[in-house]
Motif scaffolding. Structure first.
Motif, PDB file in Angstrom:
ATOM      1  N   GLY A  72       0.809  -1.209   0.000  1.00 26.47           N
ATOM      2  CA  GLY A  72       0.000   0.000   0.000  1.00 26.47           C
ATOM      3  C   GLY A  72       0.847   1.266   0.000  1.00 26.47           C
ATOM      4  N   THR A  73       1.953   1.237   0.718  1.00 24.89           N
ATOM      5  CA  THR A  73       2.797   2.434   0.816  1.00 24.89           C
ATOM      6  C   THR A  73       3.334   2.810  -0.569  1.00 24.89           C
ATOM      7  OG1 THR A  73       3.403   1.855   3.071  1.00 24.89           O
ATOM      8  CG2 THR A  73       4.872   3.379   1.916  1.00 24.89           C
ATOM      9  N   GLU A  74       3.842   1.829  -1.284  1.00 24.86           N
ATOM     10  CA  GLU A  74       4.380   2.116  -2.624  1.00 24.86           C
ATOM     11  C   GLU A  74       3.275   2.600  -3.563  1.00 24.86           C
ATOM     12  OE1 GLU A  74       6.781  -0.962  -4.605  1.00 24.86           O
ATOM     13  OE2 GLU A  74       6.123  -0.085  -6.519  1.00 24.86           O
ATOM     14  N   THR A 176      -7.811   6.993  -4.246  1.00 26.71           N
ATOM     15  CA  THR A 176      -8.266   6.583  -2.924  1.00 26.71           C
ATOM     16  C   THR A 176      -7.398   5.446  -2.397  1.00 26.71           C
ATOM     17  OG1 THR A 176     -10.141   5.846  -1.580  1.00 26.71           O
ATOM     18  CG2 THR A 176     -10.090   5.037  -3.842  1.00 26.71           C
ATOM     19  N   ASP A 177      -7.055   5.571  -1.122  1.00 23.08           N
ATOM     20  CA  ASP A 177      -6.311   4.522  -0.425  1.00 23.08           C
ATOM     21  C   ASP A 177      -7.383   3.571   0.133  1.00 23.08           C
ATOM     22  OD1 ASP A 177      -5.132   2.997   1.538  1.00 23.08           O
ATOM     23  OD2 ASP A 177      -3.934   4.614   2.379  1.00 23.08           O
ATOM     24  N   ALA A 178      -7.546   2.447  -0.560  1.00 20.79           N
ATOM     25  CA  ALA A 178      -8.605   1.493  -0.167  1.00 20.79           C
ATOM     26  C   ALA A 178      -8.013   0.301   0.576  1.00 20.79           C
ATOM     27  CB  ALA A 178      -9.377   1.043  -1.398  1.00 20.79           C
ATOM     28  N   LEU A 199      -4.098  -0.764  -2.909  1.00 23.83           N
ATOM     29  CA  LEU A 199      -4.457  -1.987  -2.184  1.00 23.83           C
ATOM     30  C   LEU A 199      -3.220  -2.572  -1.523  1.00 23.83           C
ATOM     31  CD1 LEU A 199      -6.526  -4.024  -4.811  1.00 23.83           C
ATOM     32  CD2 LEU A 199      -7.427  -2.738  -2.867  1.00 23.83           C
ATOM     33  N   SER A 200      -3.452  -3.312  -0.445  1.00 23.98           N
ATOM     34  CA  SER A 200      -2.360  -4.031   0.209  1.00 23.98           C
ATOM     35  C   SER A 200      -2.837  -5.442   0.529  1.00 23.98           C
ATOM     36  CB  SER A 200      -1.977  -3.295   1.497  1.00 23.98           C
ATOM     37  OG  SER A 200      -1.020  -4.043   2.198  1.00 23.98           O
ATOM     38  N   SER A 201      -2.051  -6.411   0.122  1.00 23.84           N
ATOM     39  CA  SER A 201      -2.463  -7.808   0.255  1.00 23.84           C
ATOM     40  C   SER A 201      -2.585  -8.268   1.711  1.00 23.84           C
ATOM     41  CB  SER A 201      -1.445  -8.672  -0.506  1.00 23.84           C
ATOM     42  OG  SER A 201      -1.279  -9.928   0.045  1.00 23.84           O
ATOM     43  N   HIS A 202      -1.673  -7.783   2.578  1.00 22.15           N
ATOM     44  CA  HIS A 202      -1.655  -8.343   3.937  1.00 22.15           C
ATOM     45  C   HIS A 202      -2.814  -7.885   4.817  1.00 22.15           C
ATOM     46  CE1 HIS A 202       0.159  -5.032   6.517  1.00 22.15           C
ATOM     47  NE2 HIS A 202       0.506  -4.579   5.333  1.00 22.15           N
ATOM     48  N   LYS A 203      -3.625  -6.945   4.298  1.00 23.11           N
ATOM     49  CA  LYS A 203      -4.803  -6.535   5.072  1.00 23.11           C
ATOM     50  C   LYS A 203      -5.997  -7.408   4.721  1.00 23.11           C
ATOM     51  CE  LYS A 203      -2.569  -2.730   6.417  1.00 23.11           C
ATOM     52  NZ  LYS A 203      -2.069  -2.435   7.741  1.00 23.11           N
ATOM     53  N   LEU A 204      -5.859  -8.235   3.708  1.00 18.84           N
ATOM     54  CA  LEU A 204      -6.990  -9.096   3.337  1.00 18.84           C
ATOM     55  C   LEU A 204      -6.587 -10.572   3.285  1.00 18.84           C
ATOM     56  CD1 LEU A 204      -6.479  -9.223  -0.018  1.00 18.84           C
ATOM     57  CD2 LEU A 204      -7.866  -7.195   0.032  1.00 18.84           C
TER      58      LEU A 204
HETATM   59  N1  PLP Z   1      -2.876   2.759   3.902  1.00 21.74           N
HETATM   60  C1  PLP Z   1      -3.583   2.388   4.984  1.00 21.74           C
HETATM   61  C2  PLP Z   1      -4.936   2.986   5.216  1.00 21.74           C
HETATM   62  C3  PLP Z   1      -3.054   1.456   5.869  1.00 21.74           C
HETATM   63  O1  PLP Z   1      -3.756   1.103   6.953  1.00 21.74           O
HETATM   64  C4  PLP Z   1      -1.771   0.919   5.602  1.00 21.74           C
HETATM   65  C5  PLP Z   1      -1.149  -0.047   6.536  1.00 21.74           C
HETATM   66  O2  PLP Z   1      -1.327   0.032   7.741  1.00 21.74           O
HETATM   67  C6  PLP Z   1      -1.083   1.330   4.457  1.00 21.74           C
HETATM   68  C7  PLP Z   1      -1.673   2.255   3.629  1.00 21.74           C
HETATM   69  C8  PLP Z   1       0.284   0.802   4.119  1.00 21.74           C
HETATM   70  O3  PLP Z   1       0.189  -0.449   3.489  1.00 21.74           O
HETATM   71  P1  PLP Z   1       1.479  -1.416   3.434  1.00 21.74           P
HETATM   72  O4  PLP Z   1       1.662  -1.949   4.808  1.00 21.74           O
HETATM   73  O5  PLP Z   1       1.104  -2.485   2.461  1.00 21.74           O
HETATM   74  O6  PLP Z   1       2.606  -0.599   2.943  1.00 21.74           O
END
Ligand code: PLP
Length: 393
Positions: A72-74, A176-178, A199-204
């Motif tokens: 998600g950060t990238e 949007t940061d989903a 999107l970030s895989s480790h949240k799902l």
């Molecule tokens: N955006 C939100 C709303 C998050 O909660 C997070 C992680 O906590 C991130 C982005 C960052 O995602 P990643 O851990 O995959 O870099």
């Protein structure tokens, strides 16, 4: 006794089905997806399926709209920087005060170092956006509007279609940061005019270190990482094939479990929340009660230290997270609770409970049994509580 994990907004357990889907991509289909021999084709085929699975979760029109990233950060960094690079005639960014640091920190950095004008929309005490201020801030100089779909601390959901329409009316890109919303609430990009989405895989329930940026077809994009021609030249670097395959599998499972998240997980969350409110006085649910992720509950307990709560809960095998962070040796409310102007005495004792499809009814009972005496014990030792405790009737 089994530990209770209620910190799913920090990360989720990788689903065993996801793990078994990934395994062959370490030692059997281990090829480089760019290679033209059979080893490469097997890896590329795994990625193709994953891209379609992520596409389906979002209701995206085309699989090429999905760019795999390291998380998600990238994806957030790429969206922001790309929007500025592709629109040199626009120099303003509109975000909210409660974005994740992966947006906030970069946007602040760009404002300091690149002369970008940053407009930060405020929220009210329930974490709801000031829509008048939002409308005022979005204009013809806006390069990008970036508003998270759901807040990671309170679970508050933002009115993304309405905000995206406004951005579009001024020709600005909408991102949007989903990361917290995907797999927890429905997302259908066929009907929501979002240009980019993270999107970030480790949240799902997927593996860590992998995510995606959705970029709507026709929206110009600049790579964040330059080098090889991977991801159609939009993201260089040999792909994390096992991670991507796992992410795809997690996305497919998330689509299948969406009803469970909204129904069962939401009901467990409500049970937890109501139970705690009945058992513990001077406690407040934070966030927008009407528009919230079904899995998240942020509760502030007056006159207790959130860090002490975390520690004592951990000792009895319950994992949650706090709404305060240690800054210069003192517990300070997070930027989200600060933006909501939650009084310091409440914010210091804020806990975030975040559930998932792995959460069980016995987990909830454990928290209802363990937490009230811990709060009572901490309050009994707090001089502040002694001064503010309600007078017995
Ligand atoms: N955006 C939100 C709303 C998050 O909660 C997070 C992680 O906590 C991130 C982005 C960052 O995602 P990643 O851990 O995959 O870099």
């Amino acid at each position: 006794m089994q530990p209770v994990y209620l910190d799913n907004n920090a990360t989720t357990r990788t689903d065993p089905e996801v793990v078994s889907t990934m395994l062959p991509y370490f030692d059997v289909h281990f090829g480089n997806a760019s290679s033209s021999h059979r080893f490469g084709s097997a890896a590329a085929e795994g990625m193709r399926l994953a891209r379609r699975q992520v596409q389906a979760l979002l209701g995206a029109a085309q699989e090429q709209e999905i760019i795999f990233t390291s998380g998600g950060t990238e994806a957030n960094n790429m969206a922001l920087l790309s929007a500025l690079e592709t629109q040199p005639d626009r120099d303003e960014i509109v975000i909210t005060a409660v974005e994740h640091p992966a947006i906030l920190a970069l946007a602040t950095h760009l404002a300091k170092t690149r002369g970008v004008t940053l407009r930060v929309v405020e929220v009210d005490s329930c974490g709801r956006l000031d829509l008048d201020q939002f409308d005022e801030y979005v204009g013809s100089r806006t390069a990008l509007v970036s508003v998270m779909w759901a807040n990671n601390e309170t679970g508050t959901l933002f009115p993304i279609p309405r905000l995206a329409e406004r951005a579009r009316a001024f020709g600005a890109l909408f991102h949007t940061d989903a990361v917290q919303a995907a797999g927890r609430v429905p997302i259908d990009l066929k009907s929501v005019p979002v240009d980019m989405l993270s999107l970030s895989s480790h949240k799902l329930h997927g593996p860590k270190g992998v995510g995606a940026l959705y970029v709507r077809k026709g929206v110009a994009v600049r790579p964040l990482l330059r080098g090889g021609r991977q991801e159609r030249g939009r993201r260089a670097g040999t792909e994390n094939v096992p991670g991507i395959v796992g992410f795809g599998s997690a996305a497919a499972l998330a689509a299948r479990y969406l009803e469970v998240e909204q129904g069962w997980v939401g009901a467990l969350r409500d049970q937890l929340e109501q139970g705690l409110m009945q058992r513990i006085g001077q406690a407040h649910v934070l966030g927008d009660a009407q528009h919230r992720l079904p899995n998240t509950s942020c509760i502030a307990f007056d006159y207790v230290d959130g860090d002490a709560l975390l520690l004592l809960l951990d000792r009895v095998g319950i994992a949650v997270s706090s709404g305060a962070a240690c800054a210069s040796g003192a517990m300070e409310p997070s930027h989200v609770l600060h933006a909501m102007r939650v009084p310091a005495n409440a914010a210091r004792g804020a806990l975030r409970f975040s559930l998932s499809r792995d959460t069980t009814t016995p987990d909830i009972y454990r928290v209802l049994e363990e937490l009230p005496p811990i709060v009572a014990r901490l309050r009994a030792n707090s001089p502040l509580w002694r001064d503010h405790a309600p007078v017995p009737a």
